[in-house]
Design an enzyme around this catalytic site. Structure first.
Site, short mmCIF file in Angstrom:
data_model
loop_
_atom_site.label_atom_id
_atom_site.label_comp_id
_atom_site.label_asym_id
_atom_site.label_seq_id
_atom_site.Cartn_x
_atom_site.Cartn_y
_atom_site.Cartn_z
N TYR A 102 45.50 42.74 19.62
CA TYR A 102 44.93 41.56 20.25
C TYR A 102 43.43 41.75 20.45
O TYR A 102 42.91 42.86 20.47
CB TYR A 102 45.60 41.28 21.60
CG TYR A 102 45.43 42.39 22.62
CD1 TYR A 102 44.33 42.43 23.48
CD2 TYR A 102 46.39 43.42 22.74
CE1 TYR A 102 44.17 43.44 24.40
CE2 TYR A 102 46.22 44.44 23.67
CZ TYR A 102 45.12 44.44 24.49
OH TYR A 102 44.96 45.46 25.40
N ASN A 157 44.94 45.52 36.25
CA ASN A 157 44.52 44.11 36.33
C ASN A 157 44.32 43.72 37.78
O ASN A 157 45.18 43.98 38.63
CB ASN A 157 45.57 43.20 35.73
CG ASN A 157 45.64 43.27 34.20
OD1 ASN A 157 46.41 42.54 33.59
ND2 ASN A 157 44.87 44.14 33.58
N CYS A 194 45.99 48.89 31.68
CA CYS A 194 44.87 48.75 32.61
C CYS A 194 45.35 48.37 34.01
O CYS A 194 46.52 48.04 34.22
CB CYS A 194 43.90 47.69 32.10
SG CYS A 194 43.03 48.16 30.60
N HIS A 241 39.83 45.73 35.50
CA HIS A 241 39.08 44.57 35.03
C HIS A 241 39.69 43.27 35.56
O HIS A 241 40.85 43.23 36.00
CB HIS A 241 39.02 44.54 33.49
CG HIS A 241 40.34 44.33 32.81
ND1 HIS A 241 40.89 43.08 32.62
CD2 HIS A 241 41.20 45.20 32.26
CE1 HIS A 241 42.04 43.20 31.98
NE2 HIS A 241 42.25 44.48 31.75
N GLY A 283 41.40 53.94 26.88
CA GLY A 283 41.24 52.50 27.03
C GLY A 283 41.79 51.92 28.31
O GLY A 283 42.11 50.72 28.35
#
Length: 421
Positions: A301, A339, A337, A319, A315
């Site tokens: 993506y 979120n 991540c 965020h 990675g």
């Protein structure tokens, strides 16, 4: 001390002796004999050896001394210019503050001083080698100058190709760190030799100034390679900020100077792409970036994100994720991540610094050593085992329990700029 005891006895002898003249004569002879026993200092050898040729431009000036100590080293080039140099903390050698130039002749004068104040000087002249044609080891110093870093900021140097175990001591000896106020630390290698970290037993104190020199230019590394560059940087440690993310509650706790200032709902990695549990450090901050995971496992993506803060090479970022705000605080839906809402991500960007600690707890997988700046994901006694040189006195004993695990491998190269999720 032996001289003072003899003089004391002679003073008594003066009182009982028939004349004072005999006592004075005896005392003078004793002093003369003591002065004869005080050998003058001698500089017995100097390195590089006199008339030596093809000396690396990373050369240091060393000497051996009897009956004294080195008190001055003067290095000049063949044009009469003086080369600035500083002694190592252990006094073993004097290190030029910049690499020497290739194909140049240098003269070093070493002066030693004895306890009596007498001095001795020895000179050596040597010639540096031509510019090396060997392949260079690429090094990256992840510590920039004129910045403000968080209290968990490790000084990190990465290498490509990795440094073989037999060569790590030579490389480590050319890595210098000074802190003001003093807060001594230790260098520690990951087993594959691709990264080496420097940190103290405890987090840096706010306000500490850290000066780093990675003095590798021209350094012979094994028989085939040389170091690529001489890099320096000085920066300051800012306020204490740390983040704790608990998978059980799906909450991020933000601490400043040890006090809780805010809790933020999060959504971590879903079961197929779990987040890493461990102690990590914020490495980069981006107001805007693009995650492009095409070609990566479980990727494919492309998405633009705001207020992203990296904490692993693999990675993982904090965020803004407005698309998952309904899941934050209750369900994990990310690609690994952390979120958070757009408003929380914007607020965090104004609070955190590169070098702040982030600890994630309770996920399905443990942080892979070397996946980011993982110097804090081990106990101190495990950490110091990674030093290629003897650990300074007072720093080798277990110093706390700042994490668990073992310092392992991992690539120093960042993942593609688009990775994350």
């Amino acid at each position: 001390m032996r001289l003072k005891r003899r003089l004391g006895l002679l003073t008594v002898a003066i009182v009982v002796a028939p004349t004072a003249v005999a006592g004075c004569t005896t005392e003078r002879k004793s002093v003369e004999r003591a002065e004869q026993r005080a050998n003058p200092p001698e500089v017995t050898s100097v390195t590089p050896a006199d008339r030596a040729r093809d000396i690396p431009i990373s050369a240091e000036v060393g000497a051996t001394v009897t009956d004294g100590r080195i008190t001055a080293v003067k290095i000049t080039d063949d044009r009469g210019g003086q080369v600035a140099a500083e002694p190592r903390e252990d006094g073993s050698t004097w290190v030029p503050t910049k690499p020497l130039e290739p194909r140049r002749k240098y003269t070093a004068e070493v002066t030693a001083t004895g306890d009596s104040g007498r001095t001795s000087t020895r000179r050596t002249t040597f010639t540096t080698m031509a510019e090396s044609t060997r392949p260079a080891v690429t090094s990256v110093l992840y510590f920039a100058g004129d910045r403000t870093y968080g209290t968990a900021m490790p000084v990190t140097v990465a290498f490509d190709p990795p440094i073989a175990e037999k060569d790590r001591a030579d490389v480590q000896r050319r890595l210098f760190v000074r802190t003001n106020p003093p807060q001594p630390g230790v260098w520690s290698w990951i087993p594959d030799g691709s990264q080496v970290y420097y940190r103290a037993p405890d987090f840096w104190r706010p306000g500490t100034t850290i000066s780093v020199r990675s003095a590798l230019e021209g350094l012979p590394i094994g028989k085939e390679k040389v170091g690529d560059a001489d890099r320096t940087a000085t920066s300051t440690i800012g306020r204490q900020v740390s983040l704790e993310v608990d998978n059980a509650t799906k909450q991020m706790s933000v601490f400043r100077d040890g006090k809780l200032v805010r809790r933020i709902p999060v959504s971590l990695g879903k079961p197929s792409t779990p987040s890493s549990s461990g102690k990590m450090v914020i490495m980069e901050k981006h107001e805007y970036t693009t995650f492009d995971t095409r070609g990566e496992p479980d990727g494919g993506y492309v998405v633009d994100v705001e207020d992203a803060q990296r904490y692993t090479w693999g990675g993982e970022f904090i965020h803004a994720a407005p698309w998952s705000e309904g899941d934050q605080g209750n369900t994990n839906v990310s690609h690994g991540c952390a979120n958070v809402s757009s408003s929380a991500a914007d607020w965090l960007m104004g609070v955190t610094q590169v070098g702040d600690l982030i600890e994630v707890k309770g996920t399905e997988v443990q942080l892979q050593p070397g996946n980011g700046w993982t110097a804090w994901n081990v106990t101190w006694d495990e950490y110091v085992k990674g030093s290629a040189l003897p650990v300074p006195a007072g720093l080798g004993a277990p110093g706390g329990s700042q994490g668990q695990g073992r310092l392992g491998g991992g690539s120093p190269a960042p993942a593609p700029s688009g990775s994350g999720g």
